[in-house]
Enzyme design. Sequence first.
Site, PDB file in Angstrom:
ATOM      1  N   GLY A 185      22.558   2.063  -7.236  1.00 61.71           N
ATOM      2  CA  GLY A 185      22.598   3.353  -7.945  1.00 61.71           C
ATOM      3  C   GLY A 185      22.507   4.521  -6.983  1.00 61.71           C
ATOM      4  O   GLY A 185      22.704   4.373  -5.775  1.00 61.71           O
ATOM      5  N   GLY A 209      29.042  -3.933  -0.573  1.00 51.62           N
ATOM      6  CA  GLY A 209      29.922  -4.827  -1.320  1.00 51.62           C
ATOM      7  C   GLY A 209      30.983  -4.098  -2.112  1.00 51.62           C
ATOM      8  O   GLY A 209      31.353  -2.967  -1.783  1.00 51.62           O
ATOM      9  N   GLY A 211      30.957  -2.669  -5.081  1.00 49.09           N
ATOM     10  CA  GLY A 211      30.528  -1.376  -5.632  1.00 49.09           C
ATOM     11  C   GLY A 211      30.477  -0.311  -4.542  1.00 49.09           C
ATOM     12  O   GLY A 211      30.960   0.815  -4.714  1.00 49.09           O
ATOM     13  N   THR A 238      29.103  -9.100   1.356  1.00 47.08           N
ATOM     14  CA  THR A 238      28.909  -9.696   0.045  1.00 47.08           C
ATOM     15  C   THR A 238      28.466 -11.142   0.187  1.00 47.08           C
ATOM     16  O   THR A 238      29.243 -11.990   0.631  1.00 47.08           O
ATOM     17  CB  THR A 238      30.170  -9.637  -0.845  1.00 47.08           C
ATOM     18  OG1 THR A 238      30.162 -10.736  -1.756  1.00 47.08           O
ATOM     19  CG2 THR A 238      31.458  -9.705  -0.040  1.00 47.08           C
ATOM     20  N   ASP A 240      27.892 -13.078  -2.132  1.00 42.29           N
ATOM     21  CA  ASP A 240      28.638 -13.865  -3.135  1.00 42.29           C
ATOM     22  C   ASP A 240      30.070 -14.160  -2.680  1.00 42.29           C
ATOM     23  O   ASP A 240      30.759 -14.942  -3.309  1.00 42.29           O
ATOM     24  CB  ASP A 240      28.739 -13.103  -4.457  1.00 42.29           C
ATOM     25  CG  ASP A 240      27.403 -12.926  -5.148  1.00 42.29           C
ATOM     26  OD1 ASP A 240      26.415 -13.493  -4.668  1.00 42.29           O
ATOM     27  OD2 ASP A 240      27.368 -12.215  -6.176  1.00 42.29           O
ATOM     28  N   TYR A 397      16.557 -15.341  -3.631  1.00 39.46           N
ATOM     29  CA  TYR A 397      16.435 -14.372  -2.538  1.00 39.46           C
ATOM     30  C   TYR A 397      16.256 -15.044  -1.176  1.00 39.46           C
ATOM     31  O   TYR A 397      16.491 -14.424  -0.150  1.00 39.46           O
ATOM     32  CB  TYR A 397      15.298 -13.385  -2.832  1.00 39.46           C
ATOM     33  CG  TYR A 397      15.585 -12.565  -4.075  1.00 39.46           C
ATOM     34  CD1 TYR A 397      16.615 -11.635  -4.069  1.00 39.46           C
ATOM     35  CD2 TYR A 397      14.880 -12.755  -5.255  1.00 39.46           C
ATOM     36  CE1 TYR A 397      16.921 -10.907  -5.220  1.00 39.46           C
ATOM     37  CE2 TYR A 397      15.178 -12.035  -6.398  1.00 39.46           C
ATOM     38  CZ  TYR A 397      16.202 -11.110  -6.371  1.00 39.46           C
ATOM     39  OH  TYR A 397      16.522 -10.400  -7.492  1.00 39.46           O
ATOM     40  N   ARG A 400      19.488 -15.144   0.912  1.00 39.83           N
ATOM     41  CA  ARG A 400      20.121 -13.930   1.446  1.00 39.83           C
ATOM     42  C   ARG A 400      19.166 -13.071   2.280  1.00 39.83           C
ATOM     43  O   ARG A 400      19.607 -12.099   2.902  1.00 39.83           O
ATOM     44  CB  ARG A 400      20.736 -13.097   0.313  1.00 39.83           C
ATOM     45  CG  ARG A 400      19.739 -12.417  -0.575  1.00 39.83           C
ATOM     46  CD  ARG A 400      20.394 -11.452  -1.559  1.00 39.83           C
ATOM     47  NE  ARG A 400      19.414 -10.509  -2.039  1.00 39.83           N
ATOM     48  CZ  ARG A 400      19.592  -9.648  -3.015  1.00 39.83           C
ATOM     49  NH1 ARG A 400      20.764  -9.590  -3.629  1.00 39.83           N
ATOM     50  NH2 ARG A 400      18.643  -8.821  -3.371  1.00 39.83           N
TER      51      ARG A 400
HETATM   52  N1  LIG Z   1      32.490   2.654  -9.147  1.00 38.50           N
HETATM   53  C1  LIG Z   1      31.587   3.183  -8.314  1.00 38.50           C
HETATM   54  N2  LIG Z   1      31.714   4.447  -7.881  1.00 38.50           N
HETATM   55  C2  LIG Z   1      30.830   4.984  -7.026  1.00 38.50           C
HETATM   56  N3  LIG Z   1      29.753   4.334  -6.555  1.00 38.50           N
HETATM   57  C3  LIG Z   1      29.562   3.074  -6.954  1.00 38.50           C
HETATM   58  C4  LIG Z   1      30.456   2.432  -7.852  1.00 38.50           C
HETATM   59  N4  LIG Z   1      29.996   1.172  -8.075  1.00 38.50           N
HETATM   60  C5  LIG Z   1      28.868   1.052  -7.350  1.00 38.50           C
HETATM   61  N5  LIG Z   1      28.607   2.189  -6.675  1.00 38.50           N
HETATM   62  C6  LIG Z   1      27.468   2.447  -5.793  1.00 38.50           C
HETATM   63  O1  LIG Z   1      27.531   1.565  -4.681  1.00 38.50           O
HETATM   64  C7  LIG Z   1      26.227   1.130  -4.315  1.00 38.50           C
HETATM   65  C8  LIG Z   1      26.190  -0.359  -4.258  1.00 38.50           C
HETATM   66  O2  LIG Z   1      26.740  -0.941  -5.434  1.00 38.50           O
HETATM   67  P1  LIG Z   1      26.256  -2.348  -5.999  1.00 38.50           P
HETATM   68  O3  LIG Z   1      27.181  -2.753  -7.081  1.00 38.50           O
HETATM   69  O4  LIG Z   1      24.815  -2.263  -6.326  1.00 38.50           O
HETATM   70  O5  LIG Z   1      26.324  -3.318  -4.759  1.00 38.50           O
HETATM   71  P2  LIG Z   1      27.527  -3.882  -3.888  1.00 38.50           P
HETATM   72  O6  LIG Z   1      28.133  -2.754  -3.157  1.00 38.50           O
HETATM   73  O7  LIG Z   1      26.842  -4.832  -3.020  1.00 38.50           O
HETATM   74  O8  LIG Z   1      28.477  -4.512  -4.861  1.00 38.50           O
HETATM   75  C9  LIG Z   1      25.274   1.712  -5.341  1.00 38.50           C
HETATM   76  O9  LIG Z   1      24.618   2.813  -4.749  1.00 38.50           O
HETATM   77  C10 LIG Z   1      26.158   2.125  -6.483  1.00 38.50           C
HETATM   78  O10 LIG Z   1      25.667   3.272  -7.170  1.00 38.50           O
HETATM   79  O1  LIG Z   2      18.197  -8.565  -7.691  1.00 42.08           O
HETATM   80  P1  LIG Z   2      19.219  -7.741  -6.985  1.00 42.08           P
HETATM   81  O2  LIG Z   2      18.752  -7.192  -5.707  1.00 42.08           O
HETATM   82  O3  LIG Z   2      19.823  -6.707  -7.868  1.00 42.08           O
HETATM   83  O4  LIG Z   2      20.363  -8.712  -6.557  1.00 42.08           O
HETATM   84  C1  LIG Z   2      20.943  -9.684  -7.368  1.00 42.08           C
HETATM   85  C2  LIG Z   2      22.414  -9.751  -7.123  1.00 42.08           C
HETATM   86  O5  LIG Z   2      22.733  -9.562  -5.774  1.00 42.08           O
HETATM   87  C3  LIG Z   2      23.764 -10.445  -5.377  1.00 42.08           C
HETATM   88  O6  LIG Z   2      23.224 -11.366  -4.480  1.00 42.08           O
HETATM   89  C4  LIG Z   2      24.853  -9.748  -4.633  1.00 42.08           C
HETATM   90  O7  LIG Z   2      25.279  -8.662  -5.342  1.00 42.08           O
HETATM   91  P2  LIG Z   2      25.970  -7.432  -4.614  1.00 42.08           P
HETATM   92  O8  LIG Z   2      26.997  -8.000  -3.682  1.00 42.08           O
HETATM   93  O9  LIG Z   2      26.600  -6.669  -5.719  1.00 42.08           O
HETATM   94  O10 LIG Z   2      24.951  -6.668  -3.888  1.00 42.08           O
HETATM   95  C5  LIG Z   2      24.198 -11.142  -6.657  1.00 42.08           C
HETATM   96  O11 LIG Z   2      24.525 -12.478  -6.458  1.00 42.08           O
HETATM   97  C6  LIG Z   2      22.983 -11.025  -7.511  1.00 42.08           C
HETATM   98  O12 LIG Z   2      23.293 -11.031  -8.874  1.00 42.08           O
HETATM   99 MG   LIG Z   3      28.781  -6.323  -5.930  1.00 40.45          MG
END
Ligand SMILES: Nc1ncnc2c1ncn2[C@@H]1O[C@H](COP(=O)(O)OP(=O)(O)O)[C@@H](O)[C@H]1O
Ligand SMILES: O=P(O)(O)OC[C@H]1O[C@](O)(COP(=O)(O)O)[C@@H](O)[C@@H]1O
Ligand SMILES: [Mg+2]
Length: 476
Positions: A185, A209, A211, A238, A240, A397, A400
């Site tokens: 977030g 990752g 997001g 990532t 995953d 956990y 990772r």
């Molecule tokens: N569509 C998006 N637009 C802008 N920021 C995003 C979006 N999706 C995720 N983020 C931001 O990217 C960061 C990481 O996203 P998250 O989904 O938690 O993990 P990951 O990047 O590992 O997939 C967070 O700070 C989130 O608010």
């Molecule tokens: O409890 P947290 O820190 O939100 O992480 C759980 C998630 O993180 C992951 O390991 C990896 O997710 P991201 O690549 O989006 O960070 C997922 O497999 C799992 O669902």
């Molecule tokens: Mg992700």
Amino acid sequence: MAVSFKEANMPTATTTSDAEDRNGTNIVSFQPIHLREVPHLTHYFSNLQTYPNPLDRNPFFHTVEGFYLTQSDIVLRQIVYDLSGTFSLPSPHLVYIRGGPRKDIYFDTSKTRVAIVTCGGLCPGLNTVIRELVVGLWDLYGVRQIFGVTAGYRGFYSMEPILLNPKLVEDWHKRGGTALETSRGGFDLDKIVDAIQKRGFNQVYIIGGDGTMRGATKIFDEIRRRKLNVSVAGIPKTVDNDVGIIDRSFGFQTAVEMAQQAINAAHVEAQSAVNGIGLVKLMGRSAGHIALHATLSSRDVDCCLIPELEFYLEGKGGLFEFLEQRLKENGHAVLVVAEGAGQDMIPRTDAQKEEKDESGNPVFLDVGVWMKSELKKWWARDHPNELFTVKYIDPTYMIRAVPANAPDNLYCTLVAHAAIHGIVAGYTGFVAGPINGNYAYIPLADVAQANNPVNTKDHKWSWVRSVTNQPDFIRS
Ligand SMILES: Nc1ncnc2c1ncn2[C@@H]1O[C@H](COP(=O)(O)OP(=O)(O)O)[C@@H](O)[C@H]1O
Ligand SMILES: O=P(O)(O)OC[C@H]1O[C@](O)(COP(=O)(O)O)[C@@H](O)[C@@H]1O
Ligand SMILES: [Mg+2]
């Protein structure tokens, strides 16, 4: 800017089976090649000054002929073809810019200010990537103003960045997690780009990752809209392995290695009980790569369930029937379940259906806890007088939060250096990542959109089936 396909100036011939080489073998030529261009500072700014690469003056480097890469160095996206029949080739035949040092650079590195940030969940190797960015920028390019942005995207606007140097990061590659801290977030585009502008950062390295890469694409777009001379590079992380285009993420292999330990323990527990089931839940929100690779490497697994595969419990061809058979044959069984598997079978309240984490990812219920309870109910119903044990191991956990293993540490080093070389050479809005074993530059927007599900129709999944002999869960 929409990143365009550009036909590269490559020597290509026509697709033909008529041509023959001197040995009389048919030659198949591929055409055309399309270079997936990456944005470059010169696309937005005219008359940019270039500088000779400081590696020329580095006493520890001997830049031999061919050391510097040029525009004609490319990496093929696809390297496996079926040339039978019609010679049908993918269209377009994609190639990417090869990552590595360039002769001219676009930064006065004595004035360069760098920001490095880690976002999203942990992954083994994050600290190695940070370390190698710092050491590489410092040693290879003479950059001295290198800042760590703490606690993910929100750190840009809510915390003071930390000044980094090689001494400080010296042993970070031996530590799990991220020394810069991370969060989900907190993505506020204007505040983030305001902070980049205010702090005078002109190189931003974003490690995260899918997001994170979607956020990085927005940051890059906003930087361009504001006409800032700031370059952005993404480094995909990532655990995953759910990010597409690249071969795999750093840290993935380490996580698979750790998952083995959980599977081993589950196997021992199952073997040591009467009708024992060892149940292991592994990470994998939407992609079951960890479960798949851990199953293939372990050989102790009787059944592997992943998000990409629908399964059912009861009746002919179901999980219970299969496990009953295995218990009869072997006296024990090991079941590996990826966290995203079977989510639609777990009863949940309306509130639980809506639940999201701070980044907007759906929050899953614990498939392991649910599975354990279903297994126990099934056995008590069908075999009320027989012993039965389920040992549930959730190493979530643990897989990772560890430091990267040797191959992953090497990957982290190479990907960090590829990112540095790319940025100083003027590329921006790109991701550095391995494609077919070579480091390439890929448009950020492409990576942000590309997911990487397990293909349950390909050979790798067939191998899982042949190792486990598990059912295909297709109802007849
Ligand atoms: N569509 C998006 N637009 C802008 N920021 C995003 C979006 N999706 C995720 N983020 C931001 O990217 C960061 C990481 O996203 P998250 O989904 O938690 O993990 P990951 O990047 O590992 O997939 C967070 O700070 C989130 O608010
Ligand atoms: O409890 P947290 O820190 O939100 O992480 C759980 C998630 O993180 C992951 O390991 C990896 O997710 P991201 O690549 O989006 O960070 C997922 O497999 C799992 O669902
Ligand atoms: Mg992700």
